[in-house]
Design a protein around this motif. Sequence first.
Motif, PDB file in Angstrom:
ATOM      1  N   VAL A   1      34.545  27.983  40.016  1.00 19.10           N
ATOM      2  CA  VAL A   1      33.625  28.723  40.872  1.00 19.10           C
ATOM      3  C   VAL A   1      34.378  29.881  41.502  1.00 19.10           C
ATOM      4  O   VAL A   1      35.490  29.705  42.011  1.00 19.10           O
ATOM      5  N   GLU A   2      33.784  31.055  41.475  1.00 17.71           N
ATOM      6  CA  GLU A   2      34.362  32.231  42.119  1.00 17.71           C
ATOM      7  C   GLU A   2      33.436  32.658  43.245  1.00 17.71           C
ATOM      8  O   GLU A   2      32.279  33.038  43.009  1.00 17.71           O
ATOM      9  N   ALA A   3      33.919  32.540  44.482  1.00 20.45           N
ATOM     10  CA  ALA A   3      33.117  32.885  45.656  1.00 20.45           C
ATOM     11  C   ALA A   3      33.633  34.180  46.273  1.00 20.45           C
ATOM     12  O   ALA A   3      34.832  34.335  46.502  1.00 20.45           O
ATOM     13  N   LYS A   4      32.731  35.095  46.527  1.00 23.53           N
ATOM     14  CA  LYS A   4      33.059  36.357  47.172  1.00 23.53           C
ATOM     15  C   LYS A   4      32.064  36.617  48.296  1.00 23.53           C
ATOM     16  O   LYS A   4      30.885  36.260  48.195  1.00 23.53           O
ATOM     17  N   ARG A   5      32.556  37.263  49.351  1.00 24.69           N
ATOM     18  CA  ARG A   5      31.687  37.512  50.499  1.00 24.69           C
ATOM     19  C   ARG A   5      30.572  38.483  50.141  1.00 24.69           C
ATOM     20  O   ARG A   5      29.442  38.329  50.590  1.00 24.69           O
TER      21      ARG A   5
ATOM     22  N   SER B   1      30.999  41.105  46.982  1.00 25.32           N
ATOM     23  CA  SER B   1      31.103  41.789  45.703  1.00 25.32           C
ATOM     24  C   SER B   1      30.755  40.880  44.531  1.00 25.32           C
ATOM     25  O   SER B   1      31.585  40.121  44.039  1.00 25.32           O
ATOM     26  N   VAL B   2      29.500  40.953  44.100  1.00 24.70           N
ATOM     27  CA  VAL B   2      29.063  40.149  42.957  1.00 24.70           C
ATOM     28  C   VAL B   2      29.786  40.587  41.692  1.00 24.70           C
ATOM     29  O   VAL B   2      30.186  39.759  40.871  1.00 24.70           O
ATOM     30  N   GLY B   3      29.949  41.909  41.506  1.00 27.31           N
ATOM     31  CA  GLY B   3      30.610  42.415  40.312  1.00 27.31           C
ATOM     32  C   GLY B   3      32.060  41.963  40.217  1.00 27.31           C
ATOM     33  O   GLY B   3      32.536  41.574  39.147  1.00 27.31           O
ATOM     34  N   GLU B   4      32.783  42.003  41.330  1.00 29.66           N
ATOM     35  CA  GLU B   4      34.184  41.564  41.334  1.00 29.66           C
ATOM     36  C   GLU B   4      34.268  40.072  41.059  1.00 29.66           C
ATOM     37  O   GLU B   4      35.154  39.614  40.322  1.00 29.66           O
ATOM     38  N   ALA B   5      33.353  39.308  41.627  1.00 32.68           N
ATOM     39  CA  ALA B   5      33.348  37.868  41.386  1.00 32.68           C
ATOM     40  C   ALA B   5      33.117  37.568  39.910  1.00 32.68           C
ATOM     41  O   ALA B   5      33.776  36.693  39.331  1.00 32.68           O
ATOM     42  N   MET B   6      32.183  38.279  39.275  1.00 40.26           N
ATOM     43  CA  MET B   6      31.892  38.042  37.860  1.00 40.26           C
ATOM     44  C   MET B   6      33.090  38.397  36.989  1.00 40.26           C
ATOM     45  O   MET B   6      33.426  37.666  36.047  1.00 40.26           O
ATOM     46  N   LYS B   7      33.752  39.508  37.284  1.00 37.19           N
ATOM     47  CA  LYS B   7      34.928  39.903  36.506  1.00 37.19           C
ATOM     48  C   LYS B   7      35.993  38.818  36.548  1.00 37.19           C
ATOM     49  O   LYS B   7      36.520  38.392  35.506  1.00 37.19           O
ATOM     50  N   GLN B   8      36.318  38.347  37.742  1.00 37.32           N
ATOM     51  CA  GLN B   8      37.358  37.331  37.885  1.00 37.32           C
ATOM     52  C   GLN B   8      36.946  36.013  37.243  1.00 37.32           C
ATOM     53  O   GLN B   8      37.762  35.327  36.627  1.00 37.32           O
TER      54      GLN B   8
ATOM     55  N   GLY C   1      30.805  28.003  34.721  1.00 37.14           N
ATOM     56  CA  GLY C   1      31.265  28.628  35.953  1.00 37.14           C
ATOM     57  C   GLY C   1      30.112  29.165  36.772  1.00 37.14           C
ATOM     58  O   GLY C   1      28.994  29.323  36.274  1.00 37.14           O
ATOM     59  N   PHE C   2      30.413  29.419  38.042  1.00 39.57           N
ATOM     60  CA  PHE C   2      29.440  30.016  38.948  1.00 39.57           C
ATOM     61  C   PHE C   2      30.107  31.136  39.715  1.00 39.57           C
ATOM     62  O   PHE C   2      31.286  31.056  40.060  1.00 39.57           O
ATOM     63  N   THR C   3      29.327  32.178  39.999  1.00 41.98           N
ATOM     64  CA  THR C   3      29.718  33.160  41.001  1.00 41.98           C
ATOM     65  C   THR C   3      28.720  33.031  42.143  1.00 41.98           C
ATOM     66  O   THR C   3      27.540  32.747  41.918  1.00 41.98           O
ATOM     67  N   THR C   4      29.179  33.239  43.358  1.00 38.89           N
ATOM     68  CA  THR C   4      28.265  33.167  44.488  1.00 38.89           C
ATOM     69  C   THR C   4      28.770  33.986  45.665  1.00 38.89           C
ATOM     70  O   THR C   4      29.974  34.097  45.881  1.00 38.89           O
ATOM     71  N   THR C   5      27.836  34.571  46.381  1.00 34.51           N
ATOM     72  CA  THR C   5      28.131  35.219  47.656  1.00 34.51           C
ATOM     73  C   THR C   5      27.612  34.360  48.803  1.00 34.51           C
ATOM     74  O   THR C   5      27.576  34.789  49.936  1.00 34.51           O
ATOM     75  N   GLY C   6      27.194  33.155  48.491  1.00 34.63           N
ATOM     76  CA  GLY C   6      26.612  32.264  49.487  1.00 34.63           C
ATOM     77  C   GLY C   6      25.138  32.062  49.234  1.00 34.63           C
ATOM     78  O   GLY C   6      24.660  30.940  49.105  1.00 34.63           O
ATOM     79  N   ASP C   7      24.393  33.165  49.124  1.00 35.07           N
ATOM     80  CA  ASP C   7      22.967  33.047  48.823  1.00 35.07           C
ATOM     81  C   ASP C   7      22.651  33.448  47.388  1.00 35.07           C
ATOM     82  O   ASP C   7      21.775  32.867  46.750  1.00 35.07           O
ATOM     83  N   ILE C   8      23.365  34.425  46.841  1.00 33.36           N
ATOM     84  CA  ILE C   8      23.146  34.847  45.460  1.00 33.36           C
ATOM     85  C   ILE C   8      24.092  34.073  44.543  1.00 33.36           C
ATOM     86  O   ILE C   8      25.298  34.043  44.770  1.00 33.36           O
ATOM     87  N   TRP C   9      23.541  33.466  43.498  1.00 35.26           N
ATOM     88  CA  TRP C   9      24.321  32.687  42.543  1.00 35.26           C
ATOM     89  C   TRP C   9      24.047  33.166  41.119  1.00 35.26           C
ATOM     90  O   TRP C   9      22.960  33.674  40.821  1.00 35.26           O
ATOM     91  N   GLN C  10      25.036  33.022  40.263  1.00 38.52           N
ATOM     92  CA  GLN C  10      24.859  33.185  38.822  1.00 38.52           C
ATOM     93  C   GLN C  10      25.670  32.112  38.117  1.00 38.52           C
ATOM     94  O   GLN C  10      26.772  31.756  38.562  1.00 38.52           O
ATOM     95  N   MET C  11      25.125  31.591  37.021  1.00 44.87           N
ATOM     96  CA  MET C  11      25.798  30.566  36.240  1.00 44.87           C
ATOM     97  C   MET C  11      26.235  31.171  34.911  1.00 44.87           C
ATOM     98  O   MET C  11      25.533  31.998  34.326  1.00 44.87           O
ATOM     99  N   VAL C  12      27.409  30.748  34.431  1.00 46.32           N
ATOM    100  CA  VAL C  12      27.974  31.271  33.195  1.00 46.32           C
ATOM    101  C   VAL C  12      28.464  30.107  32.348  1.00 46.32           C
ATOM    102  O   VAL C  12      28.959  29.105  32.875  1.00 46.32           O
ATOM    103  N   SER C  13      28.328  30.226  31.035  1.00 47.23           N
ATOM    104  CA  SER C  13      28.912  29.246  30.121  1.00 47.23           C
ATOM    105  C   SER C  13      29.713  29.988  29.058  1.00 47.23           C
ATOM    106  O   SER C  13      29.409  31.129  28.711  1.00 47.23           O
TER     107      SER C  13
END
Length: 224
Positions: free
Chosen positions: A146-150, A152-159, A178-190
């Motif tokens: 899981v990559e959590a960022k305050r 930057s959604v784009g930076e979280a997705m890159k990492q 994997g997941f990226t999240t800013t707390g309220d916005i989430w995206q799932m990746v496989s």
Amino acid sequence: MVDNPNRKKRSYSNMTKTDADARLGFRIGELIEHAVPAAKMLSKIADENAVKETKEKVYRNIVDYLEVEGYPSESRSDFKEANISDLVYATIIPIISDFKRQTRCALRFQREDKEIVSVDSETGGTEAFVLMDLISVAKDKFVFVVEAKRSSVGEAMKQLLLAMKDARDIDNGGTVYGFTTTGDIWQMVSYNGEAFEVTEQFFCSFSAHARREGTMAEGFFYSY
């Protein structure tokens, strides 16, 4: 493979988007353009009836968190990545716990910086949330990160994509999630070793009315 001590590993966080695209072999923006609904990805790995009780536990955890910490928002100067990490923890712990009870898998959840280094030692970085499958005494297998960022959604997705590629290469088999999240916005990746798939952004959010009434809000835990 013997690591070259003179080789300087490139950190996920310090890599430019162009460098990340080159490392991954595709443009991250093009992957996002082909995002699929979360329900489509989840239907491949989850049975709606089997996870109903777990979803309720997750919902209650999130409601309790929001009552104490407040709603995650970019406009809140006091809301740090540490707060988001706490929200992530509250969200995924019931899922991991119930899965372990049902499958008796030897999973280990690591809530601290876990270093992931590519098999060629070219790239690497640390992830705050990593789930490992203990398949033998000497071998761990990555299950998800899981990559959590305050903000930057784009930076979280890159990492996240870079970490998942290296994790899957280390596994040499299976699928890493994997997941990226800013707390309220989430995206799932496989990632299955051949191709990445990413979901559209979804909101794991609860309105004030929903929290007062104790009803399930529209979002990830309701609509999938």
